[in-house]
Scaffold this motif. Structure first.
Motif, short mmCIF file in Angstrom:
data_model
loop_
_atom_site.label_atom_id
_atom_site.label_comp_id
_atom_site.label_asym_id
_atom_site.label_seq_id
_atom_site.Cartn_x
_atom_site.Cartn_y
_atom_site.Cartn_z
N UNK A 169 -45.27 -30.40 -75.33
CA UNK A 169 -44.43 -30.84 -76.44
C UNK A 169 -44.24 -32.35 -76.40
N UNK A 170 -44.04 -32.90 -75.21
CA UNK A 170 -43.83 -34.34 -75.06
C UNK A 170 -45.09 -35.14 -75.38
N UNK A 171 -46.26 -34.56 -75.05
CA UNK A 171 -47.53 -35.27 -75.23
C UNK A 171 -48.22 -34.96 -76.55
N UNK A 218 -40.62 -23.44 -77.71
CA UNK A 218 -40.32 -22.01 -77.80
C UNK A 218 -41.13 -21.24 -76.76
N UNK A 219 -42.39 -21.65 -76.57
CA UNK A 219 -43.23 -21.02 -75.54
C UNK A 219 -42.64 -21.21 -74.15
N UNK A 234 -49.06 -20.88 -79.01
CA UNK A 234 -49.38 -22.32 -78.94
C UNK A 234 -50.86 -22.55 -79.19
N UNK A 235 -51.71 -21.76 -78.53
CA UNK A 235 -53.15 -21.96 -78.66
C UNK A 235 -53.63 -21.75 -80.09
N UNK A 236 -53.04 -20.78 -80.79
CA UNK A 236 -53.50 -20.46 -82.14
C UNK A 236 -53.37 -21.61 -83.12
N UNK A 237 -52.44 -22.54 -82.86
CA UNK A 237 -52.21 -23.64 -83.79
C UNK A 237 -52.52 -25.01 -83.19
N UNK A 238 -53.06 -25.00 -81.97
CA UNK A 238 -53.47 -26.24 -81.35
C UNK A 238 -54.59 -26.91 -82.15
N UNK A 295 -45.82 -28.48 -84.18
CA UNK A 295 -46.47 -27.99 -82.97
C UNK A 295 -45.60 -28.19 -81.73
N UNK A 296 -44.94 -29.34 -81.62
CA UNK A 296 -44.15 -29.62 -80.42
C UNK A 296 -43.05 -28.58 -80.22
#
Length: 387
Positions: free
Chosen positions: A292-294, A368-369, A228-232, A362-363
């Motif tokens: 994901x929601x935000x 998946x995370x 998640x962090x890598x593509x934030x 991204x969401x």
């Protein structure tokens, strides 16, 4: 011994000061963390410089993780190994700053990963070894705040440097910090604790009872984070239209949450790491669902990222506490295995989530995370039911 005597001993232990050497180890974590976390936020600028895609640039982060997992080891002289590793890291960062192509950046980060793989077990094992009785969580928590420093100072400033100067200035600045850490170690009071005989192989620690579920939890936890962090950063830049420097705000939000959780580390000592660990990972899973929601609103996403930092602090603290408590005689060996799994997860997270991010957004990566964190919570609960 009476109950009152035992209570007095425990109270005295809880008031024992955190050793000064812990703060030096905090700085070492901050340097390594700055390099391991910095590429995600500046990836759009690096990609534009090389006329490449963000997933291609993030291959360098995967190479860093691969190098770290392959080189993670134990040593009978952790202070000397830490000095040498940080010196190698500084040279690799200079190579990253001067890289003429994506391939050269990948190669430099592979060397940086090798250096980190040697350094991280020494840091974690030393932090547990120097902790006063009853202050294990507090001491490890202080060392773990190095990740907060790397997020709040290192990563946030790197996004600004990339915008105002160039992304190459980011790696140059971290190289200077690595060289400063080497100098600090040379004059510190931290000493090697030598043991007779050769240092055991990290693979030998697989025989320690209870370690496999913890390593499974570690792998799922870290894969979720780095995926998640890598593509934030790219999501904020391309998905929400924010400048690269806005990625620094995300780093500050995460770092402040991570650092604020240190104030609550005493809860872990009171309740016990085994009891807290499954619930900490369920909390992280819930945070990923919230992310994901935000994901479509910048302000709400920043608030959620702060909670993410707080939850991840608890998750990392209980993991380190439980691993270092498994077998004191093989503590360094165990943490070598932990580093290998952690940074293999960097490779899996950044490389594996790249196609997910490109195809699903991204969401869905955050969802998946969340599923991975359910795996981590299950592994943590399995171990705590059998210890």
């Amino acid at each position: 011994m009476s109950n009152s005597d035992q209570s007095a001993i425990l109270t005295a232990a809880s008031r024992a000061p955190i050793p000064a050497a812990a703060y030096l180890l905090t700085g070492c974590i901050a340097v390594i963390g700055s390099n391991s976390l910095v590429l995600g936020p500046i990836a759009p600028a690096v990609a534009a410089s090389f006329a490449a895609s963000v997933p291609a640039v993030m291959t360098a982060a995967a190479a860093f993780g691969l190098g770290t997992s392959a080189s993670a080891s134990n040593s009978n002289a952790p202070r000397r190994m830490l000095q040498g590793a940080l010196l190698l890291l500084a040279l690799a960062l200079v190579g990253s700053a001067l890289a003429p192509t994506v391939a050269a950046l990948v190669a430099a980060q592979l060397v940086a990963g090798i250096a980190a793989g040697v350094a991280m077990p020494a840091i974690y094992a030393s932090s547990a070894a120097i902790a006063p009785p009853g202050r294990e969580s507090g001491t490890i928590g202080v060392v773990l705040t190095g990740w907060t420093l790397s997020m709040v100072a290192g990563v946030s400033l790197s996004a600004v440097l990339a915008d105002l100067i160039h992304w190459r200035a980011v790696f140059a600045a971290v190289a200077v910090l690595a060289a400063t850490a080497v100098a600090g170690l040379s004059v510190s009071s931290l000493r090697d604790t030598r043991k007779s005989g050769p240092a055991p192989s990290p693979l030998g620690a697989l025989a320690v009872p209870g370690i496999l579920p913890l390593l499974i939890a570690c792998g799922a936890f870290m894969t979720a984070f780095y995926g998640v962090y890598g593509y934030l950063g790219d999501h904020l830049h391309e998905g929400l239209g924010e400048p690269v420097s806005a990625n620094g705000l995300a780093a500050i939000a995460y770092g402040l949450g991570f650092g604020a959780a240190a104030l609550l580390d005493g809860v872990i000592d009171c309740l016990g790491a085994r009891r807290v660990m499954p619930f900490a990972y369920l909390l992280v899973a819930a945070v990923y669902v919230a992310i994901a929601s935000a994901s479509g609103t910048f302000g709400l996403l920043m608030a959620t990222i702060a909670v993410w930092g707080l939850a991840n602090h608890f998750g990392l603290n209980v993991l380190v506490m439980r691993l270092t408590a498994l077998d004191a005689a093989r503590r360094g060996t165990i943490m070598g295995l932990n580093s290998a799994v952690t940074y293999f997860a960097v490779t899996v997270g950044t490389a594996g989530f790249g196609p997910l991010y490109t195809a699903l957004g991204f969401a869905n990566c955050a969802l998946v995370a969340a599923l991975l964190m359910l795996v981590a919570a299950s592994a943590a609960a399995w171990r705590s039911a059998r210890q």
